[in-house]
Design a protein around this motif. Structure first.
Motif, PDB file in Angstrom:
ATOM      1  N   ALA A 122       8.901  -0.128  -1.236  1.00  0.00           N
ATOM      2  CA  ALA A 122       8.306   0.996  -1.959  1.00  0.00           C
ATOM      3  C   ALA A 122       8.279   2.261  -1.101  1.00  0.00           C
ATOM      4  O   ALA A 122       8.338   3.374  -1.633  1.00  0.00           O
ATOM      5  N   GLN A 123       8.216   2.105   0.219  1.00  0.00           N
ATOM      6  CA  GLN A 123       8.202   3.267   1.107  1.00  0.00           C
ATOM      7  C   GLN A 123       9.564   3.966   1.156  1.00  0.00           C
ATOM      8  O   GLN A 123       9.638   5.147   1.489  1.00  0.00           O
ATOM      9  N   ILE A 124      10.615   3.250   0.851  1.00  0.00           N
ATOM     10  CA  ILE A 124      11.946   3.879   0.827  1.00  0.00           C
ATOM     11  C   ILE A 124      11.993   4.901  -0.297  1.00  0.00           C
ATOM     12  O   ILE A 124      12.406   6.038  -0.097  1.00  0.00           O
ATOM     13  N   ASP A 125      11.560   4.486  -1.478  1.00  0.00           N
ATOM     14  CA  ASP A 125      11.543   5.352  -2.654  1.00  0.00           C
ATOM     15  C   ASP A 125      10.876   4.568  -3.777  1.00  0.00           C
ATOM     16  O   ASP A 125      11.061   3.351  -3.852  1.00  0.00           O
ATOM     17  N   PRO A 126      10.119   5.219  -4.654  1.00  0.00           N
ATOM     18  CA  PRO A 126       9.516   4.488  -5.774  1.00  0.00           C
ATOM     19  C   PRO A 126      10.536   3.764  -6.652  1.00  0.00           C
ATOM     20  O   PRO A 126      10.241   2.719  -7.226  1.00  0.00           O
ATOM     21  N   ARG A 127      11.757   4.300  -6.721  1.00  0.00           N
ATOM     22  CA  ARG A 127      12.807   3.620  -7.502  1.00  0.00           C
ATOM     23  C   ARG A 127      13.139   2.263  -6.913  1.00  0.00           C
ATOM     24  O   ARG A 127      13.494   1.326  -7.647  1.00  0.00           O
ATOM     25  N   VAL A 128      13.019   2.129  -5.596  1.00  0.00           N
ATOM     26  CA  VAL A 128      13.304   0.837  -4.956  1.00  0.00           C
ATOM     27  C   VAL A 128      12.253  -0.185  -5.382  1.00  0.00           C
ATOM     28  O   VAL A 128      12.576  -1.359  -5.596  1.00  0.00           O
ATOM     29  N   ALA A 129      11.016   0.243  -5.539  1.00  0.00           N
ATOM     30  CA  ALA A 129       9.985  -0.668  -6.044  1.00  0.00           C
ATOM     31  C   ALA A 129      10.322  -1.123  -7.464  1.00  0.00           C
ATOM     32  O   ALA A 129      10.150  -2.301  -7.816  1.00  0.00           O
ATOM     33  N   ASP A 130      10.831  -0.217  -8.287  1.00  0.00           N
ATOM     34  CA  ASP A 130      11.243  -0.576  -9.651  1.00  0.00           C
ATOM     35  C   ASP A 130      12.431  -1.539  -9.627  1.00  0.00           C
ATOM     36  O   ASP A 130      12.481  -2.497 -10.402  1.00  0.00           O
ATOM     37  N   ILE A 131      13.373  -1.284  -8.736  1.00  0.00           N
ATOM     38  CA  ILE A 131      14.519  -2.179  -8.581  1.00  0.00           C
ATOM     39  C   ILE A 131      14.024  -3.560  -8.158  1.00  0.00           C
ATOM     40  O   ILE A 131      14.474  -4.587  -8.673  1.00  0.00           O
ATOM     41  N   GLY A 132      13.079  -3.580  -7.234  1.00  0.00           N
ATOM     42  CA  GLY A 132      12.524  -4.849  -6.762  1.00  0.00           C
ATOM     43  C   GLY A 132      11.828  -5.623  -7.864  1.00  0.00           C
ATOM     44  O   GLY A 132      11.983  -6.848  -7.975  1.00  0.00           O
ATOM     45  N   ALA A 133      11.070  -4.931  -8.693  1.00  0.00           N
ATOM     46  CA  ALA A 133      10.383  -5.601  -9.808  1.00  0.00           C
ATOM     47  C   ALA A 133      11.413  -6.172 -10.786  1.00  0.00           C
ATOM     48  O   ALA A 133      11.263  -7.304 -11.271  1.00  0.00           O
ATOM     49  N   ALA A 134      12.463  -5.420 -11.064  1.00  0.00           N
ATOM     50  CA  ALA A 134      13.519  -5.906 -11.962  1.00  0.00           C
ATOM     51  C   ALA A 134      14.236  -7.101 -11.345  1.00  0.00           C
ATOM     52  O   ALA A 134      14.500  -8.101 -12.032  1.00  0.00           O
ATOM     53  N   PHE A 135      14.526  -7.027 -10.052  1.00  0.00           N
ATOM     54  CA  PHE A 135      15.209  -8.111  -9.367  1.00  0.00           C
ATOM     55  C   PHE A 135      14.375  -9.389  -9.435  1.00  0.00           C
ATOM     56  O   PHE A 135      14.909 -10.467  -9.751  1.00  0.00           O
ATOM     57  N   ALA A 136      13.084  -9.283  -9.164  1.00  0.00           N
ATOM     58  CA  ALA A 136      12.204 -10.457  -9.198  1.00  0.00           C
ATOM     59  C   ALA A 136      12.145 -11.059 -10.601  1.00  0.00           C
ATOM     60  O   ALA A 136      12.231 -12.281 -10.767  1.00  0.00           O
ATOM     61  N   LEU A 137      11.994 -10.219 -11.605  1.00  0.00           N
ATOM     62  CA  LEU A 137      11.945 -10.698 -12.989  1.00  0.00           C
ATOM     63  C   LEU A 137      13.258 -11.368 -13.382  1.00  0.00           C
ATOM     64  O   LEU A 137      13.262 -12.476 -13.939  1.00  0.00           O
ATOM     65  N   LEU A 138      14.362 -10.719 -13.092  1.00  0.00           N
ATOM     66  CA  LEU A 138      15.667 -11.271 -13.455  1.00  0.00           C
ATOM     67  C   LEU A 138      15.952 -12.570 -12.711  1.00  0.00           C
ATOM     68  O   LEU A 138      16.513 -13.504 -13.287  1.00  0.00           O
ATOM     69  N   GLN A 139      15.549 -12.641 -11.455  1.00  0.00           N
ATOM     70  CA  GLN A 139      15.760 -13.875 -10.699  1.00  0.00           C
ATOM     71  C   GLN A 139      14.955 -15.027 -11.306  1.00  0.00           C
ATOM     72  O   GLN A 139      15.468 -16.135 -11.484  1.00  0.00           O
ATOM     73  N   GLU A 140      13.717 -14.760 -11.638  1.00  0.00           N
ATOM     74  CA  GLU A 140      12.865 -15.771 -12.274  1.00  0.00           C
ATOM     75  C   GLU A 140      13.460 -16.229 -13.607  1.00  0.00           C
ATOM     76  O   GLU A 140      13.548 -17.426 -13.894  1.00  0.00           O
ATOM     77  N   GLN A 141      13.902 -15.279 -14.408  1.00  0.00           N
ATOM     78  CA  GLN A 141      14.476 -15.605 -15.712  1.00  0.00           C
ATOM     79  C   GLN A 141      15.833 -16.310 -15.569  1.00  0.00           C
ATOM     80  O   GLN A 141      16.179 -17.169 -16.374  1.00  0.00           O
ATOM     81  N   ARG A 142      16.587 -15.961 -14.535  1.00  0.00           N
ATOM     82  CA  ARG A 142      17.846 -16.656 -14.283  1.00  0.00           C
ATOM     83  C   ARG A 142      17.592 -18.108 -13.926  1.00  0.00           C
ATOM     84  O   ARG A 142      18.282 -19.017 -14.393  1.00  0.00           O
ATOM     85  N   HIS A 143      16.583 -18.350 -13.102  1.00  0.00           N
ATOM     86  CA  HIS A 143      16.253 -19.734 -12.754  1.00  0.00           C
ATOM     87  C   HIS A 143      15.893 -20.527 -14.010  1.00  0.00           C
ATOM     88  O   HIS A 143      16.337 -21.669 -14.173  1.00  0.00           O
ATOM     89  N   LEU A 144      15.102 -19.935 -14.883  1.00  0.00           N
ATOM     90  CA  LEU A 144      14.757 -20.611 -16.135  1.00  0.00           C
ATOM     91  C   LEU A 144      16.008 -20.860 -16.978  1.00  0.00           C
ATOM     92  O   LEU A 144      16.210 -21.963 -17.503  1.00  0.00           O
ATOM     93  N   ALA A 145      16.826 -19.854 -17.116  1.00  0.00           N
ATOM     94  CA  ALA A 145      18.025 -19.967 -17.949  1.00  0.00           C
ATOM     95  C   ALA A 145      19.003 -21.004 -17.400  1.00  0.00           C
ATOM     96  O   ALA A 145      19.604 -21.759 -18.159  1.00  0.00           O
ATOM     97  N   ASP A 146      19.152 -21.047 -16.085  1.00  0.00           N
ATOM     98  CA  ASP A 146      20.154 -21.927 -15.487  1.00  0.00           C
ATOM     99  C   ASP A 146      19.664 -23.356 -15.287  1.00  0.00           C
ATOM    100  O   ASP A 146      20.485 -24.273 -15.262  1.00  0.00           O
ATOM    101  N   TYR A 147      18.359 -23.565 -15.139  1.00  0.00           N
ATOM    102  CA  TYR A 147      17.888 -24.880 -14.726  1.00  0.00           C
ATOM    103  C   TYR A 147      16.925 -25.565 -15.691  1.00  0.00           C
ATOM    104  O   TYR A 147      16.590 -26.717 -15.487  1.00  0.00           O
ATOM    105  N   SER A 148      16.466 -24.873 -16.711  1.00  0.00           N
ATOM    106  CA  SER A 148      15.541 -25.492 -17.663  1.00  0.00           C
ATOM    107  C   SER A 148      16.280 -26.420 -18.616  1.00  0.00           C
ATOM    108  O   SER A 148      17.471 -26.230 -18.879  1.00  0.00           O
ATOM    109  N   PRO A 149      15.551 -27.387 -19.173  1.00  0.00           N
ATOM    110  CA  PRO A 149      16.181 -28.287 -20.147  1.00  0.00           C
ATOM    111  C   PRO A 149      16.576 -27.532 -21.418  1.00  0.00           C
ATOM    112  O   PRO A 149      16.117 -26.405 -21.646  1.00  0.00           O
ATOM    113  N   PRO A 150      17.412 -28.157 -22.245  1.00  0.00           N
ATOM    114  CA  PRO A 150      17.898 -27.489 -23.461  1.00  0.00           C
ATOM    115  C   PRO A 150      16.797 -27.021 -24.407  1.00  0.00           C
ATOM    116  O   PRO A 150      17.038 -26.144 -25.229  1.00  0.00           O
ATOM    117  N   SER A 151      15.606 -27.565 -24.286  1.00  0.00           N
ATOM    118  CA  SER A 151      14.525 -27.190 -25.203  1.00  0.00           C
ATOM    119  C   SER A 151      13.918 -25.821 -24.885  1.00  0.00           C
ATOM    120  O   SER A 151      13.072 -25.327 -25.638  1.00  0.00           O
TER     121      SER A 151
END
Length: 160
Positions: free
Chosen positions: A87-116
């Motif tokens: 966040a100290q680099i630039d507020p946009r980096v904090a936004d990028i970080g939040a998006a990265f964390a969300l997308l990574q979490e959702q990717r794990h669900l999409a790639d590894y969760s059961p078909p249900s």
């Protein structure tokens, strides 16, 4: 805004868009939504890899490029992108970080969760748009901000 020199980033976003529009039987649509989420995450991940490699060795130096491009660790990237230092680099980096964390979490669900796992086209569209926004934010950083981001992402942390 200037685009990053890594066309894979934009191709992965286009693939994600195409997958979201998939029609046909329900299981095929669900599989397409899952792959769209994964492609959106990897578009942002490859954008980060590009920034690190471009800053450290330059995109045209193919001999040294691959080891630097591959230095980025998924878990460490998430941790560092969501840190106070980011966040100290630039507020946009904090936004990028939040998006990265969300997308990574959702990717794990999409790639590894059961078909249900419930899959929503609307939610997938939101995630793909979030990845595009993060890539656009990354594009908008100046050279110094990109350099600071690359150092944050690929340097080894030292204990005091």
């Amino acid at each position: 805004m200037p685009r990053l020199g890594n066309l894979l980033v934009y191709d992965l976003l286009d693939v994600a868009d195409g997958l979201v529009r998939q029609t046909g039987r329900m299981n095929l649509r669900k599989a397409s939504m899952r792959r769209a989420v994964s492609s959106a995450y990897y578009a942002l991940f490859h954008a980060m890899c590009f920034v690190c490699a471009a800053v450290v060795v330059g995109w045209s130096r193919t001999g040294e490029l691959e080891p630097v491009y591959r230095m980025l660790d998924h878990g460490q990237a998430k941790k560092r992108l969501t840190s106070a230092e980011a966040a100290q680099i630039d507020p946009r980096v904090a936004d990028i970080g939040a998006a990265f964390a969300l997308l990574q979490e959702q990717r794990h669900l999409a790639d590894y969760s059961p078909p249900s796992l419930p899959v929503s086209r609307d939610q997938t569209l939101i995630l793909v748009a979030r990845a595009r926004e993060a890539v656009t934010a990354l594009e908008s950083l100046n050279d110094d901000q990109r350099r600071r981001l690359a150092v944050l992402l690929i340097t080894k942390t030292r204990l005091a």
